[in-house]
Write a protein that holds these residues in place. Structure first.
Motif, PDB file in Angstrom:
ATOM      1  N   LEU A 227      11.165  54.495 -34.118  1.00  0.00           N
ATOM      2  CA  LEU A 227      10.034  53.561 -34.163  1.00  0.00           C
ATOM      3  C   LEU A 227       9.920  52.897 -35.541  1.00  0.00           C
ATOM      4  O   LEU A 227       9.591  51.718 -35.650  1.00  0.00           O
ATOM      5  CB  LEU A 227       8.734  54.297 -33.820  1.00  0.00           C
ATOM      6  CG  LEU A 227       8.549  54.641 -32.343  1.00  0.00           C
ATOM      7  CD1 LEU A 227       7.348  55.568 -32.155  1.00  0.00           C
ATOM      8  CD2 LEU A 227       8.359  53.382 -31.499  1.00  0.00           C
ATOM      9  N   THR A 228      10.202  53.662 -36.587  1.00  0.00           N
ATOM     10  CA  THR A 228      10.178  53.085 -37.938  1.00  0.00           C
ATOM     11  C   THR A 228      11.226  51.986 -38.073  1.00  0.00           C
ATOM     12  O   THR A 228      10.952  50.918 -38.655  1.00  0.00           O
ATOM     13  CB  THR A 228      10.443  54.188 -38.981  1.00  0.00           C
ATOM     14  OG1 THR A 228       9.420  55.171 -38.891  1.00  0.00           O
ATOM     15  CG2 THR A 228      10.479  53.620 -40.390  1.00  0.00           C
TER      16      THR A 228
ATOM     17  N   ARG B 190      10.033  48.889 -35.919  1.00  0.00           N
ATOM     18  CA  ARG B 190       8.918  48.196 -36.556  1.00  0.00           C
ATOM     19  C   ARG B 190       9.387  47.467 -37.826  1.00  0.00           C
ATOM     20  O   ARG B 190       8.986  46.329 -38.087  1.00  0.00           O
ATOM     21  CB  ARG B 190       7.811  49.198 -36.896  1.00  0.00           C
ATOM     22  CG  ARG B 190       6.999  49.636 -35.691  1.00  0.00           C
ATOM     23  CD  ARG B 190       6.005  50.718 -36.035  1.00  0.00           C
ATOM     24  NE  ARG B 190       5.048  50.930 -34.949  1.00  0.00           N
ATOM     25  CZ  ARG B 190       4.622  52.123 -34.546  1.00  0.00           C
ATOM     26  NH1 ARG B 190       5.062  53.219 -35.142  1.00  0.00           N
ATOM     27  NH2 ARG B 190       3.746  52.234 -33.563  1.00  0.00           N
TER      28      ARG B 190
ATOM     29  N   VAL C 121      11.359  44.305 -36.850  1.00  0.00           N
ATOM     30  CA  VAL C 121      10.472  43.239 -36.361  1.00  0.00           C
ATOM     31  C   VAL C 121       9.712  42.596 -37.515  1.00  0.00           C
ATOM     32  O   VAL C 121       9.467  41.379 -37.536  1.00  0.00           O
ATOM     33  CB  VAL C 121       9.500  43.801 -35.299  1.00  0.00           C
ATOM     34  CG1 VAL C 121       8.390  42.800 -34.983  1.00  0.00           C
ATOM     35  CG2 VAL C 121      10.265  44.174 -34.031  1.00  0.00           C
ATOM     36  N   GLN C 122       9.342  43.401 -38.508  1.00  0.00           N
ATOM     37  CA  GLN C 122       8.592  42.877 -39.663  1.00  0.00           C
ATOM     38  C   GLN C 122       9.507  42.220 -40.704  1.00  0.00           C
ATOM     39  O   GLN C 122       9.034  41.701 -41.711  1.00  0.00           O
ATOM     40  CB  GLN C 122       7.806  44.010 -40.316  1.00  0.00           C
ATOM     41  CG  GLN C 122       6.688  44.560 -39.439  1.00  0.00           C
ATOM     42  CD  GLN C 122       6.090  45.843 -39.972  1.00  0.00           C
ATOM     43  OE1 GLN C 122       6.360  46.237 -41.102  1.00  0.00           O
ATOM     44  NE2 GLN C 122       5.284  46.510 -39.160  1.00  0.00           N
TER      45      GLN C 122
ATOM     46  N   ALA D 104       5.898  45.075 -26.059  1.00  0.00           N
ATOM     47  CA  ALA D 104       5.679  45.391 -27.473  1.00  0.00           C
ATOM     48  C   ALA D 104       5.904  44.172 -28.361  1.00  0.00           C
ATOM     49  O   ALA D 104       5.141  43.931 -29.308  1.00  0.00           O
ATOM     50  CB  ALA D 104       6.615  46.529 -27.895  1.00  0.00           C
TER      51      ALA D 104
ATOM     52  N   HIS E 130       2.998  42.335 -30.327  1.00  0.00           N
ATOM     53  CA  HIS E 130       3.210  42.713 -31.738  1.00  0.00           C
ATOM     54  C   HIS E 130       2.712  44.131 -32.010  1.00  0.00           C
ATOM     55  O   HIS E 130       2.175  44.426 -33.080  1.00  0.00           O
ATOM     56  CB  HIS E 130       2.503  41.728 -32.682  1.00  0.00           C
ATOM     57  CG  HIS E 130       2.913  40.300 -32.466  1.00  0.00           C
ATOM     58  ND1 HIS E 130       4.146  39.815 -32.810  1.00  0.00           N
ATOM     59  CD2 HIS E 130       2.243  39.257 -31.879  1.00  0.00           C
ATOM     60  CE1 HIS E 130       4.224  38.541 -32.486  1.00  0.00           C
ATOM     61  NE2 HIS E 130       3.088  38.174 -31.918  1.00  0.00           N
ATOM     62  N   SER E 131       2.870  45.005 -31.037  1.00  0.00           N
ATOM     63  CA  SER E 131       2.433  46.392 -31.206  1.00  0.00           C
ATOM     64  C   SER E 131       3.371  47.338 -30.455  1.00  0.00           C
ATOM     65  O   SER E 131       3.659  47.134 -29.277  1.00  0.00           O
ATOM     66  CB  SER E 131       1.009  46.574 -30.675  1.00  0.00           C
ATOM     67  OG  SER E 131       0.671  47.953 -30.670  1.00  0.00           O
ATOM     68  N   PHE E 132       3.816  48.380 -31.172  1.00  0.00           N
ATOM     69  CA  PHE E 132       4.646  49.412 -30.541  1.00  0.00           C
ATOM     70  C   PHE E 132       3.802  50.635 -30.161  1.00  0.00           C
ATOM     71  O   PHE E 132       4.347  51.688 -29.845  1.00  0.00           O
ATOM     72  CB  PHE E 132       5.766  49.844 -31.496  1.00  0.00           C
ATOM     73  CG  PHE E 132       6.919  48.870 -31.548  1.00  0.00           C
ATOM     74  CD1 PHE E 132       8.018  49.031 -30.732  1.00  0.00           C
ATOM     75  CD2 PHE E 132       6.883  47.788 -32.410  1.00  0.00           C
ATOM     76  CE1 PHE E 132       9.074  48.134 -30.774  1.00  0.00           C
ATOM     77  CE2 PHE E 132       7.931  46.886 -32.467  1.00  0.00           C
ATOM     78  CZ  PHE E 132       9.036  47.055 -31.636  1.00  0.00           C
TER      79      PHE E 132
ATOM     80  N   GLU F  95       5.011  54.025 -28.322  1.00  0.00           N
ATOM     81  CA  GLU F  95       4.913  55.291 -29.046  1.00  0.00           C
ATOM     82  C   GLU F  95       4.246  56.357 -28.166  1.00  0.00           C
ATOM     83  O   GLU F  95       4.711  57.496 -28.097  1.00  0.00           O
ATOM     84  CB  GLU F  95       4.111  55.094 -30.334  1.00  0.00           C
ATOM     85  CG  GLU F  95       4.021  56.343 -31.188  1.00  0.00           C
ATOM     86  CD  GLU F  95       3.361  56.069 -32.538  1.00  0.00           C
ATOM     87  OE1 GLU F  95       2.944  54.922 -32.769  1.00  0.00           O
ATOM     88  OE2 GLU F  95       3.278  57.001 -33.339  1.00  0.00           O
TER      89      GLU F  95
END
Length: 352
Positions: free
Chosen positions: A108-109, A112, A115-116, A170, A174-176, A180
């Motif tokens: 997940l890190t 994320r 994506v950022q 997601a 814009h949210s995982f 999660e």
């Protein structure tokens, strides 16, 4: 290194080793002393502790707080791999299953961060290769050209299937967060299945997993209440397998009075440390304070279970979690001091 492969001796041997390791972890008084150090003194202190080897190994590639942060993560990952190597028989299987949570956190890190638009170095600095995905696999995933390619090449196919099913949503939202939740539901279902598989030592492991699920659901309940959005659908957030039904937790999200929330939660648990923690939540507190109290309750409960089951997987789990929070505390101190935060502020985020 001696390792006895049959009978009760391996459990006695490993449990004793875990207690020795736990006794060497940083104590509260030392954290309080570190809070008053400047960043240079704090850095020298870290370099003189058991993290020295990793600091020396990584000093050519990193500097400053980045060096400290990477050394802490690398030390934690290597220590966890040593624990897996020590664990005998069924205990080794439980340990591997339990550490699978680091794979979820790491993947997940990476997603994320990608994506950022963060650099590979920035993302790598916060990875902890303590699960099945080792540093080489994580490095390879970091070089993939897109999040879709990362998921396609992920060696853990069950995780990949869950990520593929929810990736579009997601990216659109814009949210995982939802992904999660789904990954942790899969994780805890796997742990419960292993604990109930009839292997030796399964019962204390199962009891601890149920307790951890309860803490996670209670934490999510108070996070949602803190957001002040009682009409939000929370049905897909709750992890099954704990003491509370999803419908009950969802109802408690919109209950106005804290006393009713606490009274309802207390009816389903027997652990004195959790009951005490819940009692302390009758007064409105910031979410970081609530999370800190629940983590402390979780660790104290693990200590209690470990004392009741001295030659089981419990002492090993206690050490894994206490070591995790030692590294988390040191990382928080390093980054906090770099940012110039006051010691009074930093202390609120330490688990002691």
């Amino acid at each position: 290194m001696t390792e006895v492969m049959s009978g009760p001796a391996p459990y006695i041997y490993v449990s004793t080793r875990m207690r020795v390791r736990k006794a060497k972890l940083i104590q509260r008084e030392e954290y309080l002393r570190m809070l008053n150090m400047g960043l240079p003194e704090f850095t020298r202190t870290i370099e003189e502790m058991e993290y020295k080897r990793e600091v020396d190994e990584l000093s050519a590639s990193f500097g400053g707080v980045d060096l400290i942060e990477n050394a802490l993560s690398w030390n934690l990952a290597k220590e966890y791999q040593r624990i897996i190597a020590l664990a005998p028989g069924e205990m080794k299987g439980f340990t591997r299953d339990y550490l699978h949570k680091w794979d979820i956190q790491n993947i997940l890190t990476i997603l994320r961060g990608k994506v950022q638009g963060l650099s590979e170095g920035k993302i790598r600095a916060v990875l902890v290769p303590a699960g099945e995905l080792d540093a080489a696999v994580l490095d390879r995933l970091l070089t993939e050209s897109s999040v879709e390619r990362i998921i396609e090449t992920l060696p853990q196919k069950q995780m990949a299937a869950i990520l593929s099913a929810g990736l579009s949503e997601a990216l659109e939202t814009h949210s995982f967060g939802k992904l999660e939740n789904e990954l942790y539901k899969y994780y805890y279902a796997t742990l419960i299945k292993a604990a109930r598989g009839g292997m030796k030592g399964g019962l204390p492991f199962f009891k601890y997993v149920v307790f951890e699920i309860d803490i996670k659901n209670i934490t999510n309940l108070f996070r949602i209440r803190a957001q002040g959005k009682p009409d939000v659908n929370t049905s897909d957030i709750w992890v099954e397998g704990g003491s509370y039904h999803a419908e009950e937790l969802e109802r408690l999200c919109s209950v106005a009075g804290l006393d009713e929330v606490v009274d309802t939660l207390k009816k389903k648990v027997k652990s004195p440390v959790l009951i005490e923690a819940l009692e302390s939540l009758r007064e409105k507190k910031p979410i970081y304070a609530i999370e800190g109290m629940l983590i402390t309750a979780q660790l104290n409960q693990m200590d209690n279970v470990s004392k009741r089951n001295p030659f089981s997987i419990s002492p090993l789990l206690v050490y894994l979690e206490r070591k995790k929070y030692e590294v988390a505390n040191l990382r928080a101190l390093a980054r906090g001091k770099e940012a110039g935060l006051a010691s009074e502020v930093l202390e609120k985020y330490l688990v002691m």
